[in-house]
Design a protein around this motif. Structure first.
Motif, PDB file in Angstrom:
ATOM      1  N   PHE A 165      -0.896   8.447   7.628  1.00  0.00           N
ATOM      2  CA  PHE A 165       0.345   7.729   7.328  1.00  0.00           C
ATOM      3  C   PHE A 165       0.046   6.357   6.730  1.00  0.00           C
ATOM      4  O   PHE A 165       0.666   5.937   5.747  1.00  0.00           O
ATOM      5  N   GLU A 166      -0.902   5.655   7.336  1.00  0.00           N
ATOM      6  CA  GLU A 166      -1.238   4.298   6.859  1.00  0.00           C
ATOM      7  C   GLU A 166      -1.690   4.318   5.403  1.00  0.00           C
ATOM      8  O   GLU A 166      -1.245   3.516   4.577  1.00  0.00           O
ATOM      9  N   GLN A 167      -2.594   5.258   5.083  1.00  0.00           N
ATOM     10  CA  GLN A 167      -3.116   5.345   3.723  1.00  0.00           C
ATOM     11  C   GLN A 167      -2.029   5.793   2.739  1.00  0.00           C
ATOM     12  O   GLN A 167      -1.911   5.244   1.634  1.00  0.00           O
ATOM     13  N   ALA A 168      -1.222   6.755   3.146  1.00  0.00           N
ATOM     14  CA  ALA A 168      -0.175   7.281   2.251  1.00  0.00           C
ATOM     15  C   ALA A 168       0.890   6.223   1.973  1.00  0.00           C
ATOM     16  O   ALA A 168       1.407   6.131   0.850  1.00  0.00           O
ATOM     17  N   ILE A 169       1.226   5.435   2.982  1.00  0.00           N
ATOM     18  CA  ILE A 169       2.196   4.349   2.770  1.00  0.00           C
ATOM     19  C   ILE A 169       1.607   3.313   1.810  1.00  0.00           C
ATOM     20  O   ILE A 169       2.301   2.806   0.914  1.00  0.00           O
ATOM     21  N   LYS A 170       0.333   3.026   1.973  1.00  0.00           N
ATOM     22  CA  LYS A 170      -0.347   2.077   1.075  1.00  0.00           C
ATOM     23  C   LYS A 170      -0.274   2.577  -0.376  1.00  0.00           C
ATOM     24  O   LYS A 170       0.043   1.815  -1.306  1.00  0.00           O
ATOM     25  N   GLY A 188       5.395   8.574  -4.075  1.00  0.00           N
ATOM     26  CA  GLY A 188       5.275   8.851  -2.639  1.00  0.00           C
ATOM     27  C   GLY A 188       5.049  10.302  -2.287  1.00  0.00           C
ATOM     28  O   GLY A 188       5.389  10.740  -1.186  1.00  0.00           O
ATOM     29  N   HIS A 189       4.432  11.042  -3.216  1.00  0.00           N
ATOM     30  CA  HIS A 189       4.254  12.482  -2.988  1.00  0.00           C
ATOM     31  C   HIS A 189       3.411  12.757  -1.737  1.00  0.00           C
ATOM     32  O   HIS A 189       3.775  13.591  -0.896  1.00  0.00           O
TER      33      HIS A 189
END
Length: 678
Positions: free
Chosen positions: A30-35, A64-65
């Motif tokens: 989640f952290e990486q994808a939000i970044k 945001g895929h």
């Protein structure tokens, strides 16, 4: 750490690598994808070029895929296969995701770019789908605070963060309450009246829990047969009250305060955005368009259904009095005496249907009907990873052999899986750079499990539930739009139930039933005599059923149709009793409260939207009447339904799509006729 969620999915059809995912992978993913998603938003916002549809609106829709896929995997499993650790992660990541969502919708510079494109829309030569996306993106900002002052934006952020946490806690409490209760029976005489399959299932549950005798739970395949068939009235009462007091007990799972906080925060949010109530905010973007129209719709149905419902309730009361001397019919008597009365009136016992509805046959029947209507072919495959061994996986193709979708089906209750039935997805459909990227669709149900001596044999209600969710699944599978946010079931909530509810109609048609309703032992096709009884019984106590469903819609509108201060010093039970006043026939049960477990409106997306089930029934009755006129497997009618409803997603206004299929707006006449209320 080698995190499968942060790598390209090297799997068939790019499916989720469920068997490689562990709980510790979610938080860093989640952290990486939000970044990554933030960077994509920054790139759009800081683009020095003049805003265009391509570099702003389209870019926004495809951003945001990775985050979207990780979210779909995690939150779907948090409903279907959760545990304490996942619930803790959900509580931690939900506020972070809400904050990110707010950062996007409240981004002033980004909104300026969207607004600039929106203001030029008439001169941009956009397709109807592009215009719809542009309008939805613009409204997505304007309806979610983009025009607010900084201090009000901050207030909105706090409200959204709190709401995301409250909704999760509400659902966790309902699941805990469902799983904390069991009715343990050791005296065989207490099983009198129960079908053999229900007894066998309860014996297996007891064995699984290392107990003697029989255990019944609040899972639907366990409690519904008990309430319908058990002769022991005191035990029915115990089970009924247990089912009705979820979230309404003096324990850590009590949801009363959460209900009040949710409705108050939703009302505050709506007023912050310039709307009178949460219902006014929600309904502006629905087919119904206004709270007044929905209330009028529901109250009109009360007027039409209540006389019939009252007549049927009195008939049931008199039947129970004559049969067993019951002086006051209670809620725990309703299903029991309804079933007995149905047997007497129609010489019809639901249990005699079950041998004809082996789960595997019903699944294959739904596939055969989809093949005849929409030329779809389902092949069960074993090379797609599953999140639980019970899940079935299918490759879906069309008549030309083109890949259409991946289909997951998860049919039986287990610990960590919430009650009910729903359709969801692990990947939506879109078209990019000439490639039509196909969807991954899932349905999740809680059906009767196989026993030591029998396969999974469904009740007729479970059969219609499977077809209902399959209808939603077809809406997702047949999606054929350019943009992911307009694809499949991304439509108005009072339109989304049309494909699901219309699909239920095939369960009542001889031509369809003969394809799959075969006795699990003999292979004998269901006799026409039984089909006629199903049809005759389909309207049985329909007035009562209609009034019950309308009462849920009225309760939903009551909770969401007031200003924030209306909920100060509010008593949840008293509020609910007042909302039910015009529809109440059974005596109230002091220990019970529906609101504290009304997951559709406090955990799902149906707030100010529960009316949509009845709204969509008007559509589905009208639509199926067209199928009946032309033939239930008429290819031309089915193709029109596919082309104008199932494949279009949210690319046009729902009523426009419906009129293109049907040729006119729907009227309630077909529904009232079908329900025997005319």
């Amino acid at each position: 750490m080698n995190n499968p969620l942060l790598q390209e999915f090297n799997t068939p059809y790019n499916t989720a690598p469920f068997e490689q995912i562990k709980n510790e992978h979610y938080q860093p993913a989640f952290e990486q994808a939000i970044k990554e998603a933030r960077q994509e938003i920054d790139d759009i916002t800081n683009n020095k070029e003049t805003p265009t549809f391509e570099n702003t609106i389209k870019a926004l829709d495809f951003s945001g895929h990775r985050l979207s896929r990780i979210s779909s995997i995690f939150f779907n499993l948090n409903s279907a296969e959760t545990n304490d650790e996942m619930q803790k992660i959900a509580q931690e990541v939900s506020p972070i995701l809400t904050a990110f969502s707010n950062d996007v919708s409240l981004n002033e510079e980004l909104f300026k770019r969207v607004k600039e494109v929106y203001n030029q829309r008439e001169s941009l030569d956009l397709t109807p789908e592009e215009l719809m996306l542009l309008e939805k993106k613009y409204k997505g900002f304007s309806r979610n605070g983009a025009n607010l002052s900084d201090d009000k934006k901050e207030e909105l952020r706090k409200i959204d963060t709190e709401l995301s946490k409250l909704s999760l806690t509400f659902g966790e409490n309902v699941l805990a309450e469902t799983q904390n209760y069991e009715l343990h029976i050791t005296n065989e005489a207490d099983l009198k009246g129960l079908p053999e399959g229900a007894i066998e299932d309860a014996a297996q549950t007891a064995k699984d829990k290392n107990k003697e005798g029989w255990v019944f739970t609040l899972d639907f395949p366990s409690c519904i047969p008990f309430l319908t068939y058990a002769d022991n009235r005191e035990l029915r009462k115990e089970m009924s009250i247990a089912a009705g007091k979820k979230g309404f007990q003096n324990n850590k799972n009590n949801n009363e305060e959460i209900v009040l906080k949710i409705v108050q925060l939703r009302a505050k949010r709506a007023q912050l955005l310039g709307y009178k109530t949460h219902a006014h905010f929600v309904l502006e973007e629905r087919m119904a368009e206004s709270a007044d129209k929905v209330t009028e719709f529901l109250e009109d149905f009360v007027q039409k259904a209540k006389p019939k419902a009252t007549e049927q309730f009195n008939q049931l009361k008199e039947f129970a009095r004559k049969k067993d001397g019951i002086t006051e019919l209670q809620k725990w008597d309703g299903a029991y005496y309804s079933e007995k009365l149905k047997q007497e009136l129609f010489d019809f016992d639901e249990e005699i249907l079950k041998p004809y509805f082996q789960l595997e046959n019903v699944i294959n029947g739904s596939f055969e009907i989809a093949k005849r209507l929409y030329d779809l072919h389902f092949e069960e495959v074993n090379n797609i990873e599953k999140y639980h061994k019970d899940v079935k996986t299918y490759k879906v193709t069309n008549g030309n052999g083109d890949f259409i979708a991946v289909y997951y089906a998860d049919f039986h209750p287990r610990p960590g899986k919430r009650n009910g039935a729903w359709k969801t997805g692990y990947k939506s459909q879109w078209i990019l750079d000439g490639e039509n990227s196909r969807p991954h669709i899932s349905i999740v149900c809680n059906f009767t499990k196989p026993t030591a001596t029998k396969p999974s044999l469904l009740t007729f209600n479970e059969v219609t539930t499977l077809f209902h969710e399959f209808g939603h699944a077809l809406h997702g599978m047949l999606a054929n739009t350019t943009f992911p946010s307009l694809s499949g079931t991304s439509v108005s909530w009072d339109f989304v139930e049309l494909p699901s509810q219309v699909m239920e109609n095939w369960c009542f048609e001889q031509e369809a039933l003969e394809l799959f309703a075969k006795h699990y032992k003999t292979g004998e096709i269901i006799p026409n005599e039984l089909i006629q009884k199903i049809k005759k019984a389909s309207n049985f106590l329909e007035g009562l059923q209609t009034l019950r469903q309308i009462s849920f819609g009225l309760l939903d509108m009551a909770w969401h149709g007031h200003s924030p201060d209306s909920y100060d010093n509010c008593d949840v039970k008293e509020f609910e009793t007042e909302a039910f006043k015009s529809t109440q026939l059974y005596p109230d049960v002091a220990e019970n409260c529906m609101s504290t477990a009304f997951s559709h409106i406090f955990q799902g997306g149906y707030s100010a939207g529960y009316y949509s089930y009845k709204w969509a029934e008007v559509l589905d009755a009208d639509a199926f009447e067209y199928f009946k006129e032309t033939g239930i497997f008429n290819k031309e009618t089915a193709t029109k339904f596919k082309d104008f409803v199932l494949s279009q997603g949210g690319t046009q206004k729902p009523m426009e799509l419906y009129k293109q299929f049907r040729g006119h707006e729907p009227t309630p006449d077909a529904l009232l006729k079908r329900a025997g209320l005319l």
